[in-house]
Enzyme design. Structure first.
Site, PDB file in Angstrom:
ATOM      1  N   LYS A   1       3.716   5.196   6.252  1.00 56.92           N
ATOM      2  CA  LYS A   1       2.781   4.088   6.063  1.00 56.92           C
ATOM      3  C   LYS A   1       2.502   3.363   7.376  1.00 56.92           C
ATOM      4  O   LYS A   1       1.913   2.295   7.374  1.00 56.92           O
ATOM      5  CB  LYS A   1       3.341   3.105   5.029  1.00 56.92           C
ATOM      6  CG  LYS A   1       3.560   3.746   3.656  1.00 56.92           C
ATOM      7  CD  LYS A   1       4.132   2.727   2.694  1.00 56.92           C
ATOM      8  CE  LYS A   1       4.638   3.390   1.432  1.00 56.92           C
ATOM      9  NZ  LYS A   1       5.272   2.413   0.540  1.00 56.92           N
TER      10      LYS A   1
ATOM     11  N   HIS B   1      -9.442 -15.039   5.035  1.00 56.72           N
ATOM     12  CA  HIS B   1      -8.092 -14.763   5.542  1.00 56.72           C
ATOM     13  C   HIS B   1      -8.128 -13.915   6.812  1.00 56.72           C
ATOM     14  O   HIS B   1      -7.188 -13.179   7.093  1.00 56.72           O
ATOM     15  CB  HIS B   1      -7.241 -14.101   4.458  1.00 56.72           C
ATOM     16  CG  HIS B   1      -7.142 -14.923   3.208  1.00 56.72           C
ATOM     17  ND1 HIS B   1      -6.550 -16.170   3.191  1.00 56.72           N
ATOM     18  CD2 HIS B   1      -7.572 -14.695   1.944  1.00 56.72           C
ATOM     19  CE1 HIS B   1      -6.618 -16.670   1.957  1.00 56.72           C
ATOM     20  NE2 HIS B   1      -7.243 -15.788   1.187  1.00 56.72           N
TER      21      HIS B   1
ATOM     22  N   ARG C   1      23.676  13.953   2.549  1.00 55.56           N
ATOM     23  CA  ARG C   1      23.923  12.565   2.155  1.00 55.56           C
ATOM     24  C   ARG C   1      24.738  12.519   0.874  1.00 55.56           C
ATOM     25  O   ARG C   1      24.662  13.430   0.062  1.00 55.56           O
ATOM     26  CB  ARG C   1      22.592  11.828   1.901  1.00 55.56           C
ATOM     27  CG  ARG C   1      21.707  11.694   3.090  1.00 55.56           C
ATOM     28  CD  ARG C   1      22.258  10.665   4.055  1.00 55.56           C
ATOM     29  NE  ARG C   1      21.494  10.669   5.304  1.00 55.56           N
ATOM     30  CZ  ARG C   1      20.536   9.793   5.575  1.00 55.56           C
ATOM     31  NH1 ARG C   1      20.220   8.859   4.716  1.00 55.56           N
ATOM     32  NH2 ARG C   1      19.897   9.848   6.715  1.00 55.56           N
TER      33      ARG C   1
ATOM     34  N   PRO D   1       0.844  -1.199   0.000  1.00 52.06           N
ATOM     35  CA  PRO D   1       0.000   0.000   0.000  1.00 52.06           C
ATOM     36  C   PRO D   1       0.876   1.244   0.000  1.00 52.06           C
ATOM     37  O   PRO D   1       1.948   1.254   0.603  1.00 52.06           O
ATOM     38  CB  PRO D   1      -0.783  -0.105   1.305  1.00 52.06           C
ATOM     39  CG  PRO D   1      -0.026  -1.046   2.166  1.00 52.06           C
ATOM     40  CD  PRO D   1       0.751  -1.950   1.248  1.00 52.06           C
ATOM     41  N   GLU D   2       0.445   2.276  -0.675  1.00 54.31           N
ATOM     42  CA  GLU D   2       1.160   3.545  -0.681  1.00 54.31           C
ATOM     43  C   GLU D   2       0.517   4.468   0.362  1.00 54.31           C
ATOM     44  O   GLU D   2      -0.578   4.196   0.856  1.00 54.31           O
ATOM     45  CB  GLU D   2       1.085   4.178  -2.080  1.00 54.31           C
ATOM     46  CG  GLU D   2       1.836   3.387  -3.153  1.00 54.31           C
ATOM     47  CD  GLU D   2       3.330   3.697  -3.181  1.00 54.31           C
ATOM     48  OE1 GLU D   2       3.766   4.666  -2.528  1.00 54.31           O
ATOM     49  OE2 GLU D   2       4.063   2.948  -3.848  1.00 54.31           O
TER      50      GLU D   2
ATOM     51  N   ARG E   1      -1.279 -13.087   2.783  1.00 54.22           N
ATOM     52  CA  ARG E   1       0.096 -13.577   2.710  1.00 54.22           C
ATOM     53  C   ARG E   1       0.825 -13.502   4.050  1.00 54.22           C
ATOM     54  O   ARG E   1       1.972 -13.897   4.154  1.00 54.22           O
ATOM     55  CB  ARG E   1       0.851 -12.797   1.634  1.00 54.22           C
ATOM     56  CG  ARG E   1       0.203 -12.999   0.257  1.00 54.22           C
ATOM     57  CD  ARG E   1       0.814 -12.137  -0.806  1.00 54.22           C
ATOM     58  NE  ARG E   1       2.180 -12.520  -1.106  1.00 54.22           N
ATOM     59  CZ  ARG E   1       2.978 -11.834  -1.921  1.00 54.22           C
ATOM     60  NH1 ARG E   1       2.543 -10.734  -2.492  1.00 54.22           N
ATOM     61  NH2 ARG E   1       4.197 -12.240  -2.150  1.00 54.22           N
TER      62      ARG E   1
ATOM     63  N   ARG F   1      14.153  -3.101  -8.383  1.00 53.50           N
ATOM     64  CA  ARG F   1      12.867  -2.709  -8.948  1.00 53.50           C
ATOM     65  C   ARG F   1      13.151  -1.946 -10.235  1.00 53.50           C
ATOM     66  O   ARG F   1      14.125  -2.224 -10.917  1.00 53.50           O
ATOM     67  CB  ARG F   1      12.080  -1.867  -7.940  1.00 53.50           C
ATOM     68  CG  ARG F   1      11.485  -2.736  -6.846  1.00 53.50           C
ATOM     69  CD  ARG F   1      10.722  -1.935  -5.831  1.00 53.50           C
ATOM     70  NE  ARG F   1      11.627  -1.204  -4.956  1.00 53.50           N
ATOM     71  CZ  ARG F   1      11.223  -0.416  -3.958  1.00 53.50           C
ATOM     72  NH1 ARG F   1       9.929  -0.260  -3.733  1.00 53.50           N
ATOM     73  NH2 ARG F   1      12.086   0.224  -3.193  1.00 53.50           N
TER      74      ARG F   1
END
Ligand SMILES: [Zn+2]
EC number: 3.2.2.23
Length: 305
Positions: free
Chosen positions: A61, A99, A178, A2-3, A122, A288
């Site tokens: 999140k 589930h 950074r 989920p975003e 899951r 990704r």
């Protein structure tokens, strides 16, 4: 996964539908779903039983429900497939999701909801009851409550751009200290939380910055532009809605088609850039993908992937 906008939709729904309710009882159907809780399933239930859900709070999140008069909170990690379903048996009948892993029985919810169900196909997600600790800056722990406290496992997570206490100047300075690429910095949850792969690509496309631009070579205005664009895309996504609590059913598994209409770069390899028409390019990035326009977002000579 989920975003952030989807998690915010869930937070908002919990706020409206279950905050104020008292946990009457707890059923744990799968011990693994409370594996991080010290004290196991019985301890988990004991800490919740009789407590009032005081608020629904989110940082990035991470989502938690502070428990009234306890100094603790119910913390939800949705993982890949976790869902929180608010159910009113009077409306939805007694059907249980196949589930279903954990069920909170509620009393006194304004909405009439009787169950808060944690459903997780899951089982990467989990629930815990954790102690709250004071925030170092004295500001509220996240969006959704004035309480200046944050669950211990969330304390190292940076504030997200939708948080009223988000300090853009401090984040711009931290990013430029950074020695990394701008996309890695956006994805670094200790710097700024809640920006996932999709929103990072969309934000960088809007800001016309290649993902490998070195953070220590970026101007403050460029970093600010990237953060502003991330805020913008997430805010637009929230406004578009998509998932809703209105049917007493929320799906937070990241497959709701959220924001797919509005994507300019992400997932559009070979399709024309909406700004200049050049074909969008896909590069492998951190196991990704990254999507960029090769014209609007030229690749830097001294990039950091
Ligand atoms: Zn372009």
């Amino acid at each position: 996964m989920p975003e952030l906008p989807e998690v915010e939709t869930v937070r908002d729904g919990l706020d409206r539908l279950v905050v104020g309710a008292v946990v009457r009882d707890v059923e744990v159907f799968r011990d693994y779903s409370v594996r991080r809780h010290d004290g196991g399933p019985a301890g988990f239930a004991d800490q919740l039983r009789g407590r009032r859900l005081a608020a629904a709070v989110r940082r990035g999140k991470f989502l938690w429900l502070p428990l009234e008069d306890s100094g603790a909170a119910l913390l939800a990690h949705l993982g890949m497939s976790g869902q929180l379903l608010v159910r009113d048996p009077a409306v939805a009948g007694d059907w249980a999701h196949p589930h279903l892993r954990v069920r909170l029985h509620l009393a006194g919810a304004r909405s009439g909801a009787e169950y808060l169900d944690f459903v997780d196909q899951r089982t990467f997600g989990h629930l815990t009851v954790v102690d709250l600790e004071p925030t170092p800056d004295g500001a509220p722990g996240g969006l959704g409550s004035d309480l200046p406290a944050v669950p211990e496992p969330v304390a190292h997570i940076g504030r997200d751009p939708l948080d009223p206490a988000f300090d853009a100047d401090a984040v711009v300075a931290a990013v430029r200290r950074r020695r990394t690429g701008i996309k890695r910095a956006l994805l670094d949850q200790t710097l700024v939380s809640g920006v996932g792969n999709i929103y990072a690509d969309e934000a960088l496309w809007r800001a016309r910055l290649h993902f490998a631009r070195a953070t220590d070579r970026l101007r403050p205005s460029e970093v600010r532009r990237a953060l502003g664009a991330a805020t913008e895309v997430m805010t637009e996504s929230l406004a578009q809605g998509g998932t809703s609590f209105d049917a007493l059913y929320v799906n937070v598994n990241g497959e709701s088609g959220y924001f797919s209409r509005g994507l300019a770069a992400y997932g559009r390899a070979g399709e024309p850039c909406p700004r200049c028409g050049a074909p969008i390019r896909r590069d492998a990035f951190m196991n990704r993908s990254s999507y960029t326009c090769p014209v609007c977002q030229p690749r830097p000579r001294h990039g950091r992937w």
